[in-house]
Design a protein around this motif. Structure first.
Motif, PDB file in Angstrom:
ATOM      1  N   THR A 107      36.417  40.221  37.957  1.00 40.36           N
ATOM      2  CA  THR A 107      35.724  38.943  38.130  1.00 40.36           C
ATOM      3  C   THR A 107      35.116  38.460  36.817  1.00 40.36           C
ATOM      4  N   ARG A 108      34.708  39.394  35.949  1.00 32.90           N
ATOM      5  CA  ARG A 108      34.161  38.993  34.652  1.00 32.90           C
ATOM      6  C   ARG A 108      35.246  38.360  33.782  1.00 32.90           C
ATOM      7  N   THR A 132      33.090  41.415  46.107  1.00 31.83           N
ATOM      8  CA  THR A 132      33.288  41.917  44.752  1.00 31.83           C
ATOM      9  C   THR A 132      32.419  43.148  44.546  1.00 31.83           C
ATOM     10  N   GLU A 187      31.713  25.625  43.180  1.00 27.94           N
ATOM     11  CA  GLU A 187      31.694  26.910  42.478  1.00 27.94           C
ATOM     12  C   GLU A 187      31.649  28.041  43.498  1.00 27.94           C
ATOM     13  N   PHE A 215      29.942  32.298  40.383  1.00 32.19           N
ATOM     14  CA  PHE A 215      31.074  32.061  39.488  1.00 32.19           C
ATOM     15  C   PHE A 215      30.921  30.712  38.800  1.00 32.19           C
ATOM     16  N   ASP A 218      36.668  30.472  37.454  1.00 30.43           N
ATOM     17  CA  ASP A 218      37.180  31.699  38.071  1.00 30.43           C
ATOM     18  C   ASP A 218      36.512  32.946  37.523  1.00 30.43           C
ATOM     19  N   GLN A 219      35.441  32.785  36.748  1.00 30.37           N
ATOM     20  CA  GLN A 219      34.744  33.925  36.152  1.00 30.37           C
ATOM     21  C   GLN A 219      33.348  34.089  36.738  1.00 30.37           C
ATOM     22  N   SER A 220      32.994  35.319  37.091  1.00 32.88           N
ATOM     23  CA  SER A 220      31.637  35.585  37.572  1.00 32.88           C
ATOM     24  C   SER A 220      30.674  35.532  36.391  1.00 32.88           C
TER      25      SER A 220
END
Length: 385
Positions: A107-108, A132, A187, A215, A218-220
């Motif tokens: 996710t990062r 997650t 988001e 997020f 698409d990135q946490s």
């Protein structure tokens, strides 16, 4: 019940997969009940699958978990899944997957590269729950054992579904997850599964299934603490139960527990002097579940005080969620952008490119109305004589 259903499904496979030109024999597939995806340092994807072992579902072996976790890597999720089939008992069937765990490392880095497989594959189950991992890998989550159910994935799913009673995480299906990911101006916010007692928990009872992660695209980007998590759920109208702990009237050192029975949550936007205002309206009803003082709190005056304390607590939790989203993350986690788009399309067209900035600078209006239905079976508590 879920275990029996799964066993019937396995048996039915043996009946429906015969006599067809493209049949797949039962002994040629492995049924996955949980999938985990991690991203490794070398940019490979590590896919783990919790596979059911039907022979261990027998009643005389109930003390043993009837699953085994297989893991394989690949440049894509599809490639890793096919490699899983070469080390497991045939092709991995994901049509009965209970939970999909996206690893923290994944996710990062960004999840777009892996979600396409789950959205495209015809076997995907839309009701699969998506979470997650936090502080541990997705593989670690799948490797945890259960002492309550021979299928650990079902145990995890039950905990997630029961979280509505404490309002400490978010329940999101794969169908809703994909919808939210593809929603313009929205988001993603996901529930988390972390380690509660050790760096690598061995049992599900040692997992902490609580909290949220936000997020940007698409990135946490960051986690929401328990107060911010419940504030988010208030705003989104996703609270179905829980306990509010407030100070007792007349003695702030004593506490009182209020059960949340019913809420109505409404989000709105309005313009005041040409300035955008984000509005949240909450109506909440509940009961007194426990009190630590011996005072009779069933009087109209006492009930009014309790309702005011509940009002303050709910407002503070919602305020914490807004502060997190507006000031710390500067990302619209609540879909206010959609409301502006529908209500003020001309304005939204002007600020769409910089919506998160407009969201972060908007004023907030929080309106909360609370009501106490009853005090339980008693009005005044027992008093020592």
């Amino acid at each position: 019940m879920k275990k029996c259903t799964l066993l019937l499904i396995i048996i039915s496979f043996g009946m429906i997969m015969t006599g067809c030109w493209n049949r797949i024999e039962l002994d040629e597939i492995s049924i996955a009940v949980a999938i985990g995806v991690d991203q490794l340092d070398n940019d490979l994807f590590e896919v783990s699958a919790q596979i059911v072992l039907p022979r261990l579902l027998r009643h005389d072996l109930a003390e043993e978990n009837a699953t085994l976790v297989y893991t394989a890597t690949g440049r894509t999720v599809f490639e890793a899944m096919r490699r899983l089939g070469s080390i497991a008992n045939g092709r991995i069937f994901i049509g009965h997957t209970q939970v999909l765990v996206l690893g923290e490392s994944l996710t990062r880095a960004g999840i777009y590269d892996v979600i396409d497989f789950f959205e495209r594959d015809h076997e995907t189950r839309g009701e699969t729950l998506v979470m997650t991992s936090k502080g541990i890998s997705a593989q670690d989550v799948l490797q945890t054992k259960s002492i309550a159910d021979p299928i650990p994935a079902i145990h995890i799913t039950s905990i997630i579904e029961n979280s509505v009673n404490v309002a400490n995480t978010r329940i999101l299906t794969l169908h809703d997850f994909i919808d939210e990911l593809n929603c313009p101006g929205c988001e993603l916010v996901l529930g988390t599964i972390g380690s509660g007692t050790s760096d690598k928990p061995e049992l599900i009872k040692d997992l902490a299934i609580e909290g949220l992660i936000a997020f940007d695209g698409d990135q946490s980007i960051d986690y929401l603490n328990p107060t911010e998590t419940r504030g988010y759920l208030w705003i989104k109208g996703e609270i179905e139960g829980g306990i509010l702990v407030i100070p007792s009237p007349g003695d702030k050192n004593k506490l009182l527990s209020m059960e949340i029975l019913h809420i109505i949550s409404e989000m709105d936007v309005k313009l005041v002097d040409n300035k955008l205002v984000l509005v949240v309206n909450i109506q909440e009803e509940g009961n007194i579940g426990e009190q630590q003082v011996t005072k009779d709190l069933s009087t109209p005056e006492a009930l009014s005080q309790l309702e005011e304390e509940k009002n303050k607590l709910i407002r503070s939790e919602i305020g914490a969620a807004f502060f997190k989203a507006q000031k710390e993350l500067q990302v619209d986690l609540f879909r206010f952008g959609q409301l502006v788009h529908h209500k003020y399309p001309k304005l939204y067209k002007e600020i769409e490119a910089d919506w998160n900035e407009a969201f972060s600078n908007a004023s907030v209006e929080i309106n909360v109305e609370t009501k106490i239905r009853s005090t339980g079976l008693i009005s005044a508590p027992s008093v020592p004589r």
